[in-house]
Scaffold this motif. Structure first.
Motif, short mmCIF file in Angstrom:
data_model
loop_
_atom_site.label_atom_id
_atom_site.label_comp_id
_atom_site.label_asym_id
_atom_site.label_seq_id
_atom_site.Cartn_x
_atom_site.Cartn_y
_atom_site.Cartn_z
N ILE A 135 0.87 -1.18 0.00
CA ILE A 135 0.00 0.00 0.00
C ILE A 135 0.91 1.23 0.00
O ILE A 135 1.69 1.44 0.92
CB ILE A 135 -0.95 0.05 1.20
N ASN A 192 -1.15 3.85 -9.56
CA ASN A 192 -0.84 2.55 -8.95
C ASN A 192 0.37 1.87 -9.58
O ASN A 192 0.69 0.73 -9.22
CB ASN A 192 -2.05 1.62 -9.05
N ALA A 194 3.06 0.75 -6.95
CA ALA A 194 2.58 -0.36 -6.13
C ALA A 194 2.57 -1.66 -6.94
O ALA A 194 2.97 -2.72 -6.45
CB ALA A 194 1.19 -0.05 -5.60
N SER A 254 -3.05 -5.08 -2.43
CA SER A 254 -2.11 -4.09 -2.98
C SER A 254 -2.89 -2.99 -3.68
O SER A 254 -3.72 -3.28 -4.54
CB SER A 254 -1.12 -4.74 -3.95
N PHE A 255 -2.61 -1.74 -3.30
CA PHE A 255 -3.28 -0.61 -3.94
C PHE A 255 -2.57 0.68 -3.58
O PHE A 255 -1.61 0.69 -2.80
CB PHE A 255 -4.77 -0.54 -3.54
N THR A 256 -3.05 1.77 -4.16
CA THR A 256 -2.46 3.09 -3.97
C THR A 256 -3.48 4.03 -3.35
O THR A 256 -4.66 3.99 -3.69
CB THR A 256 -1.98 3.67 -5.31
N VAL A 257 -3.01 4.86 -2.44
CA VAL A 257 -3.84 5.87 -1.79
C VAL A 257 -3.42 7.24 -2.32
O VAL A 257 -2.23 7.56 -2.36
CB VAL A 257 -3.66 5.83 -0.26
N ALA A 272 -1.69 5.58 3.62
CA ALA A 272 -1.25 4.27 3.14
C ALA A 272 -0.67 3.43 4.28
O ALA A 272 -1.00 2.25 4.44
CB ALA A 272 -0.22 4.45 2.03
N GLN A 316 -3.33 2.20 6.63
CA GLN A 316 -4.08 1.05 6.11
C GLN A 316 -3.26 -0.24 6.21
O GLN A 316 -3.80 -1.30 6.52
CB GLN A 316 -4.49 1.32 4.66
N ALA A 317 -1.95 -0.13 5.94
CA ALA A 317 -1.09 -1.31 6.07
C ALA A 317 -1.07 -1.78 7.52
O ALA A 317 -1.12 -2.99 7.81
CB ALA A 317 0.32 -0.96 5.59
N THR A 374 5.01 -0.55 2.51
CA THR A 374 4.17 0.64 2.57
C THR A 374 5.03 1.89 2.69
O THR A 374 6.18 1.83 3.10
CB THR A 374 3.17 0.53 3.74
#
Length: 402
Positions: free
Chosen positions: A102, A139, A142, A155-158, A168, A171-172, A186
């Motif tokens: 993340i 993304n 990531a 797995s994603f992007t903030v 990010a 969230q991790a 992260t």
């Protein structure tokens, strides 16, 4: 609820291309803000920034990779390699499926966008490279981390502007604490120091032409920076079982929205985020020894943040140390909280508080201990890391010495 620890860290930023160099710069109070070296600089009113100098992508990536990697992705991969190497983790077998990525970024592949807009609108080209979209998408970094390290979990992007990397990392933290994953890469990355990126920020009229001086009465704006920092967050029991070195423990996280103004910060939203992080970590205000401030060097942010700290910490605010390392590396926008987390880890592990450099005149509205100009030796057990973004989105992490 699982305990969450940090077992690896990596970075590239205006101060250094690694963690050791960055921490040395923090200890020395060294400034990484300099004259920009970019195309069409003469058309810019703002000509300084926290730029990563001496960067040679060919030293780290082959030609096929560079075609796919925007500058922000390159920075991310370099930082992640350092973090994973320090952690000693091998993401194989079941761990591959129980680990993810993340990351935070505000602009994503802005350099790629800038270059291709030039090609189409200025140079009159009718075609662009077929990989422009996968290169510029937010993304991208990531996704490339997940592929490089075989991370097959969440797995994603903030993208929450200046709070992106704190969101990010929060969230991790939640994913590991809940038991959903065992390890996460992260942090955050940003590479906005291109002509279009700087020209856009000029329009806001919040930029300094000479220096970033957080909390100083004569401050006159923020300075953009670029770079990345990536961390390995890991389940405490998993880390202990394999004998990993633990850099710090993440013990709390909170996020709030001001819901008031798209650019002007609210002390109430910032205060609720800090108070929420304390509650989540089951801390009392007097447990906190240091806050790495958002501290952008703008008139509005600095006084609002100081007022929020005073509200949350009461009488203890006078005994708190609070500093802004943006004075050294500039504001890395979506990557800034990640680089600043290194100062928090340094405070916990080494007992060294990074200073706020460029401090020249006391401001009655920022009457806290801002650790002016010179790093300080001080033992602290708990720290907070603040990030308050345009859009009124706030994210605060709490860490503890292990």
């Amino acid at each position: 609820m699982k305990r969450v620890v940090i077992t690896g860290a990596g970075t590239i930023n205006p101060l250094a291309h690694d963690v050791a160099g960055t921490l040395a710069a923090f200890r020395e109070g060294r400034c990484g803000i300099s004259d920009l070296d970019i195309r069409d600089k003469d058309r810019l009113a703002i000509q300084i920034g926290g730029q990563v100098h001496d960067w040679n992508p060919e030293s780290h990536f082959n030609r096929q990779q560079i075609v796919l990697y925007d500058r922000f992705t390159q920075f991310t991969l370099l930082a992640a390699r350092e973090a994973v190497a320090q952690s000693g983790l091998n993401f194989a077998g079941d761990l591959s499926y129980e680990s993810g990525v993340i990351l935070g970024t505000a602009g994503g592949g802005l350099t790629t966008s800038d270059e291709n807009y030039r090609a189409v609108y200025e140079e009159g080209k009718n075609r662009v490279h077929p990989f422009v979209v996968p290169k510029l998408m937010n993304n991208a970094a990531a996704s490339h981390l997940s592929m490089e390290f075989q991370l097959k979990g969440p797995s994603f992007t903030v993208a929450t502007a200046c709070a992106s990397s704190n969101h990010a990392m929060g969230q991790a933290f939640h994913m590991i604490r809940s038991g959903l994953t065992r390890a996460m890469l992260t942090g955050g990355s940003e590479a906005m120091l291109c002509f279009g990126g700087i020209k856009a920020w000029e329009g806001l009229r919040v930029m300094s032409k000479d220096a970033c001086r957080p909390f100083s009465a004569n401050r006159n704006g923020m300075v953009q920076g670029e770079g990345a920092a990536v961390f390995v967050f890991e389940d405490y029991d998993h880390a202990r079982a394999r004998g990993a070195e633990i850099l710090a423990e993440v013990i709390g996280f909170a996020m709030t929205a001001d819901a008031s103004d798209i650019v002007l910060p609210s002390k109430h939203g910032a205060a609720r985020a800090m108070a929420g992080a304390l509650r989540d970590a089951r801390l009392n205000p007097e447990d906190v020894g240091y806050i790495n401030a958002h501290g952008t060097g703008t008139a509005a942010n600095d006084k609002t943040e100081c007022a929020a700290v005073a509200d949350v910490f009461g009488h203890h605010a006078d005994r708190l140390m609070i500093s802004s390392t943006k004075s050294m590396h500039g504001h890395l926008i979506g990557g800034t909280g990640a680089v600043e987390l290194l100062a928090c880890i340094m405070a916990l592990r080494e007992g060294v508080i990074a200073p706020t450099i460029g401090y020249e005149e006391p401001d009655p509205e920022c009457a806290l201990d801002v650790v002016p100009n010179v790093a300080r030796q001080a033992k602290v057990d708990v720290v907070l890391s603040n990030a308050f973004a345009f859009g009124g989105l706030n994210a605060v992490l709490a860490l503890r010495r292990v």
